[in-house]
Design an enzyme around this catalytic site. Structure first.
Site, PDB file in Angstrom:
ATOM      1  N   ALA A   1     -37.226 -13.884 -17.341  1.00 18.60           N
ATOM      2  CA  ALA A   1     -36.701 -13.986 -15.972  1.00 18.60           C
ATOM      3  C   ALA A   1     -35.232 -13.620 -15.866  1.00 18.60           C
ATOM      4  CB  ALA A   1     -36.909 -15.411 -15.447  1.00 18.60           C
ATOM      5  N   GLY A   2     -34.559 -13.590 -17.009  1.00 20.61           N
ATOM      6  CA  GLY A   2     -33.103 -13.376 -16.997  1.00 20.61           C
ATOM      7  C   GLY A   2     -32.726 -11.992 -16.489  1.00 20.61           C
TER       8      GLY A   2
ATOM      9  N   ARG B   1     -25.730  -8.696 -19.946  1.00 25.04           N
ATOM     10  CA  ARG B   1     -24.981  -8.039 -21.021  1.00 25.04           C
ATOM     11  C   ARG B   1     -25.460  -6.601 -21.292  1.00 25.04           C
ATOM     12  NH1 ARG B   1     -25.752 -13.288 -24.793  1.00 25.04           N
ATOM     13  NH2 ARG B   1     -27.432 -13.584 -23.280  1.00 25.04           N
TER      14      ARG B   1
ATOM     15  N   TYR C   1     -45.480  34.179 -20.899  1.00 21.77           N
ATOM     16  CA  TYR C   1     -45.657  32.974 -20.088  1.00 21.77           C
ATOM     17  C   TYR C   1     -47.035  32.979 -19.439  1.00 21.77           C
ATOM     18  CZ  TYR C   1     -45.497  29.773 -16.172  1.00 21.77           C
ATOM     19  OH  TYR C   1     -45.799  28.776 -15.283  1.00 21.77           O
TER      20      TYR C   1
ATOM     21  N   ASN D   1     -47.366  33.415 -11.194  1.00 25.76           N
ATOM     22  CA  ASN D   1     -48.308  32.448 -10.614  1.00 25.76           C
ATOM     23  C   ASN D   1     -47.772  31.797  -9.346  1.00 25.76           C
ATOM     24  OD1 ASN D   1     -46.400  31.288 -12.375  1.00 25.76           O
ATOM     25  ND2 ASN D   1     -47.562  29.391 -12.459  1.00 25.76           N
TER      26      ASN D   1
ATOM     27  N   ASN E   1     -31.225 -19.936 -34.660  1.00 27.01           N
ATOM     28  CA  ASN E   1     -32.467 -20.101 -33.919  1.00 27.01           C
ATOM     29  C   ASN E   1     -32.999 -18.724 -33.506  1.00 27.01           C
ATOM     30  OD1 ASN E   1     -34.489 -20.887 -32.109  1.00 27.01           O
ATOM     31  ND2 ASN E   1     -33.013 -21.149 -30.423  1.00 27.01           N
TER      32      ASN E   1
ATOM     33  N   ASN F   1     -56.170  39.097 -26.617  1.00 25.99           N
ATOM     34  CA  ASN F   1     -54.873  39.451 -27.186  1.00 25.99           C
ATOM     35  C   ASN F   1     -53.859  39.536 -26.053  1.00 25.99           C
ATOM     36  OD1 ASN F   1     -53.330  40.418 -29.657  1.00 25.99           O
ATOM     37  ND2 ASN F   1     -52.845  41.942 -28.089  1.00 25.99           N
TER      38      ASN F   1
ATOM     39  N   GLY G   1     -27.960 -19.232 -31.522  1.00 25.29           N
ATOM     40  CA  GLY G   1     -27.751 -20.677 -31.603  1.00 25.29           C
ATOM     41  C   GLY G   1     -27.814 -21.126 -33.058  1.00 25.29           C
TER      42      GLY G   1
HETATM   43  C1  UD1 Z   1     -31.316 -17.746 -26.920  1.00 23.31           C
HETATM   44  C2  UD1 Z   1     -31.232 -19.138 -27.505  1.00 23.31           C
HETATM   45  C3  UD1 Z   1     -30.496 -19.065 -28.841  1.00 23.31           C
HETATM   46  C4  UD1 Z   1     -31.219 -18.119 -29.770  1.00 23.31           C
HETATM   47  C5  UD1 Z   1     -31.444 -16.756 -29.139  1.00 23.31           C
HETATM   48  C6  UD1 Z   1     -32.427 -15.966 -29.976  1.00 23.31           C
HETATM   49  C7  UD1 Z   1     -31.181 -20.682 -25.611  1.00 23.31           C
HETATM   50  C8  UD1 Z   1     -30.319 -21.564 -24.775  1.00 23.31           C
HETATM   51  N1  UD1 Z   1     -30.539 -20.022 -26.580  1.00 23.31           N
HETATM   52  O1  UD1 Z   1     -29.995 -17.306 -26.634  1.00 23.31           O
HETATM   53  O2  UD1 Z   1     -30.422 -20.346 -29.440  1.00 23.31           O
HETATM   54  O3  UD1 Z   1     -30.507 -17.983 -30.979  1.00 23.31           O
HETATM   55  O4  UD1 Z   1     -32.012 -16.870 -27.815  1.00 23.31           O
HETATM   56  O5  UD1 Z   1     -32.590 -14.670 -29.505  1.00 23.31           O
HETATM   57  O6  UD1 Z   1     -32.380 -20.638 -25.423  1.00 23.31           O
HETATM   58  N2  UD1 Z   1     -34.477 -16.479 -19.620  1.00 23.31           N
HETATM   59  C9  UD1 Z   1     -35.225 -16.845 -18.514  1.00 23.31           C
HETATM   60  N3  UD1 Z   1     -34.674 -17.670 -17.589  1.00 23.31           N
HETATM   61  C10 UD1 Z   1     -33.426 -18.167 -17.708  1.00 23.31           C
HETATM   62  C11 UD1 Z   1     -32.653 -17.799 -18.824  1.00 23.31           C
HETATM   63  C12 UD1 Z   1     -33.218 -16.949 -19.775  1.00 23.31           C
HETATM   64  O7  UD1 Z   1     -36.387 -16.433 -18.379  1.00 23.31           O
HETATM   65  O8  UD1 Z   1     -33.008 -18.933 -16.812  1.00 23.31           O
HETATM   66  C13 UD1 Z   1     -35.072 -15.564 -20.621  1.00 23.31           C
HETATM   67  C14 UD1 Z   1     -34.310 -14.278 -20.747  1.00 23.31           C
HETATM   68  O9  UD1 Z   1     -34.840 -13.302 -19.860  1.00 23.31           O
HETATM   69  C15 UD1 Z   1     -34.522 -13.899 -22.207  1.00 23.31           C
HETATM   70  C16 UD1 Z   1     -34.761 -15.228 -22.893  1.00 23.31           C
HETATM   71  O10 UD1 Z   1     -35.044 -16.166 -21.880  1.00 23.31           O
HETATM   72  O11 UD1 Z   1     -35.675 -13.083 -22.381  1.00 23.31           O
HETATM   73  C17 UD1 Z   1     -33.558 -15.682 -23.704  1.00 23.31           C
HETATM   74  O12 UD1 Z   1     -32.429 -15.786 -22.867  1.00 23.31           O
HETATM   75  P1  UD1 Z   1     -31.020 -15.227 -23.311  1.00 23.31           P
HETATM   76  O13 UD1 Z   1     -30.062 -15.455 -22.195  1.00 23.31           O
HETATM   77  O14 UD1 Z   1     -31.135 -13.874 -23.859  1.00 23.31           O
HETATM   78  O15 UD1 Z   1     -30.659 -16.259 -24.481  1.00 23.31           O
HETATM   79  P2  UD1 Z   1     -29.680 -16.026 -25.716  1.00 23.31           P
HETATM   80  O16 UD1 Z   1     -28.282 -16.153 -25.234  1.00 23.31           O
HETATM   81  O17 UD1 Z   1     -30.037 -14.799 -26.423  1.00 23.31           O
HETATM   82 CA    CA Z   2     -31.409 -13.085 -26.015  1.00 27.23          CA
END
Ligand code: UD1
Ligand code: CA
Length: 477
Positions: A11-12, A16, A380, A400, A186, A391, A156
């Site tokens: 959903a994000g 970045r 062509y 065309n 993580n 040929n 994380g």
């Molecule tokens: C996250 C983890 C981090 C881990 C890393 C691994 C958390 C808080 N942190 O960080 O510990 O090491 O992934 O790749 O989970 N998303 C939603 N809704 C939201 C926020 C995010 O659906 O409200 C989705 C994003 O689209 C993405 C995923 O969750 O696909 C991870 O979110 P992202 O913001 O990329 O987390 P990281 O900062 O990478």
């Molecule tokens: Ca991520």
């Protein structure tokens, strides 16, 4: 029955990435990031040791949590998944909660919830199975995947106590200098006991960053003395793509993985450093790929082919024993034993039948070229149907397009087109007919006729076998 459901977070906004395109739709080796994650989820298999814990539940499609640009992502994946909407992006914990009603509606009701992120495209089915296996055999409340990295980047950190038990996951923003030095991170793959998960998420307080982090559940489970299990994976399969530098890193890792898969399956790749093969490409054994070659889209290559150097093939079917040198083939079909190049181009809808030879600087578009037809030099053929053993003399061109409409050209089997023949479409050249050099053909030519001139006129009929042989001999010379 002990079943599991899968939630994929997507959903994000992917701030970045600095892109108009939602992050999970960015392509990696020809497939969107989310497509790679779904492929891994769909490939989860259990060995017999798990039969008592988990009956495979193929009926459950993964639940993908969408928010930012939801409609665009849903359109890309359609029926392949179920969808849940997270209205506001308030963090990964909040996102999982958005999937609750979709999961609770599944029958049978899953006892385990597997969560992964849509931006970790290199994750493999095997490691997901391993996380599930560990979770079920340990009867854990929460299990997650970790990796060891140096430097640990923006992941994380996994904080353990002196006896090695997991205490919490600390995000970089909130980590102390000491915690920032932790190398265990993580990876973003979790299994939760469903009955525990929902009430915890519902009562999760916003953290200091004003969000609801899924990672904060680890500290809660630890404080409750729940069983927390971890599986240790390798970073190269858990790399998270937050920006385009990580996208390029992931692309490179996946590319190498794909090349190795083909090499182990019997394909020679002369220079892996300059060979690009998309994830969905299939290649037969004993095919040799020379440097500077890209095979992209859903392309299928047969056995014993020689491709490259400097060749690009997109979304095409190339049968056994074809040779394609320094050429481009797009949305086309090459049957067995076709040879092509150097410097030729098959555009959309080109179909070269068995044994066709297409030499230097040729272009074919939206045309069927019959078996064993030769087209050696700078020609062509567009919107044409060409019979067998034709040929095509050097510089032959189908005109065309009349400025408004495209028209078809039909060339019968065994015809021979003299050097620099221009075919003003719509036009039909009968079987075994000949055109003289420089002919401009604007009217249909009957079978066995010899036409010459501008515009082309009938010179004579080539009815006897001897005459045909004679003409053919002259043509060869
Ligand atoms: C996250 C983890 C981090 C881990 C890393 C691994 C958390 C808080 N942190 O960080 O510990 O090491 O992934 O790749 O989970 N998303 C939603 N809704 C939201 C926020 C995010 O659906 O409200 C989705 C994003 O689209 C993405 C995923 O969750 O696909 C991870 O979110 P992202 O913001 O990329 O987390 P990281 O900062 O990478
Ligand atoms: Ca991520």
């Amino acid at each position: 029955m002990n079943t599991y459901a899968t939630v994929v977070l997507a959903a994000g906004k992917g701030t970045r990435m600095r892109s108009k395109l939602p992050k999970v739709l960015h392509p990696l080796a020809g497939m969107p990031l989310l497509g790679h994650v779904l492929k891994a989820v769909e490939g989860i298999r259990f060995d017999s040791s798990l039969a008592s814990f988990a009956s495979p539940i193929s009926t459950h499609r993964p639940v993908v949590v969408l928010g930012h640009e939801a409609a665009q992502i849903e359109a890309a994946f359609g029926e392949r998944c179920l969808y849940a909407i997270q209205q506001e992006q308030l963090g990964t914990g909040h996102a999982v909660l958005a999937a609750q009603s979709a999961i609770d509606a599944l029958a049978p009701l899953p006892q385990t919830v597997l969560v992964c992120y849509g931006d970790t495209p290199l994750i493999r089915s095997e490691i997901l199975s391993q996380v599930l296996h560990e979770h079920l055999t340990r009867r854990a409340t929460l299990t997650f995947l970790t990796a060891h990295t140096d430097p640990p980047s923006d992941y994380g950190r996994v904080v353990r106590d002196s006896s090695g038990r997991v205490r919490e996951i600390v995000e970089v923003k909130r980590a102390s200098a000491e915690q920032l030095r932790i190398r265990e991170v993580n990876s973003g793959v979790y299994c939760f006991e469903r009955a525990w998960l929902w009430p915890i998420l519902q009562n999760l307080p916003r953290n200091a960053s004003g969000e609801y982090y899924l990672t904060d559940l680890v500290a809660i489970a630890a404080a409750q003395e729940r069983t927390i299990a971890t599986v240790s994976g390798t970073l190269d399969e858990t790399i998270g793509v937050n920006n385009r530098v990580q996208l390029a890193e992931a692309e490179q890792l996946l590319r190498l993985r794909t090349l190795e898969r083909h090499m182990y399956a019997g394909v020679t790749i002369v220079d892996p450093a300059t060979t690009y093969i998309d994830d969905e490409v299939q290649i037969g054994a004993d095919t040799v790929i020379f440097p500077g070659t890209m095979l992209t889209g859903k392309t299928t290559i047969g056995a014993d082919c020689r491709l490259g150097p400097g060749t690009t093939i997109y979304q095409s079917v190339v049968a056994d024993r074809c040779v394609v040198r320094n050429s481009i083939v797009e949305e086309s079909v090459l049957e067995e034993d076709v040879s092509m190049g150097p410097f030729s181009h098959c555009r959309t809808g080109a179909h070269l039948a068995r044994g066709v030879h297409m030499g230097n600087f040729g272009e074919v578009k939206n045309s069927y070229i019959g078996a064993e037809t030769d087209m050696h030099h700078f020609s062509y053929l567009g919107d044409a149907s060409v019979g067998e053993r034709v040929n095509v003399g050097a510089g032959t061109v189908t005109a065309n397009f009349d400025g408004t409409h495209k028209h078809r050209t039909t060339i019968g089997a065994g015809a021979s087109l003299g050097v620099d023949t221009v075919l003003i479409a719509p036009v039909t050249i009968g079987a075994r007919a000949y055109t003289g050099s420089g002919s401009v053909v604007n009217r249909d030519v009957p079978e066995d006729a010899l036409v010459v001139g501008v515009p082309a006129r009938l010179l004579r009929m080539l009815n006897t076998r001897e005459e045909q042989d004679k003409d053919e001999k002259e043509h060869m010379e």
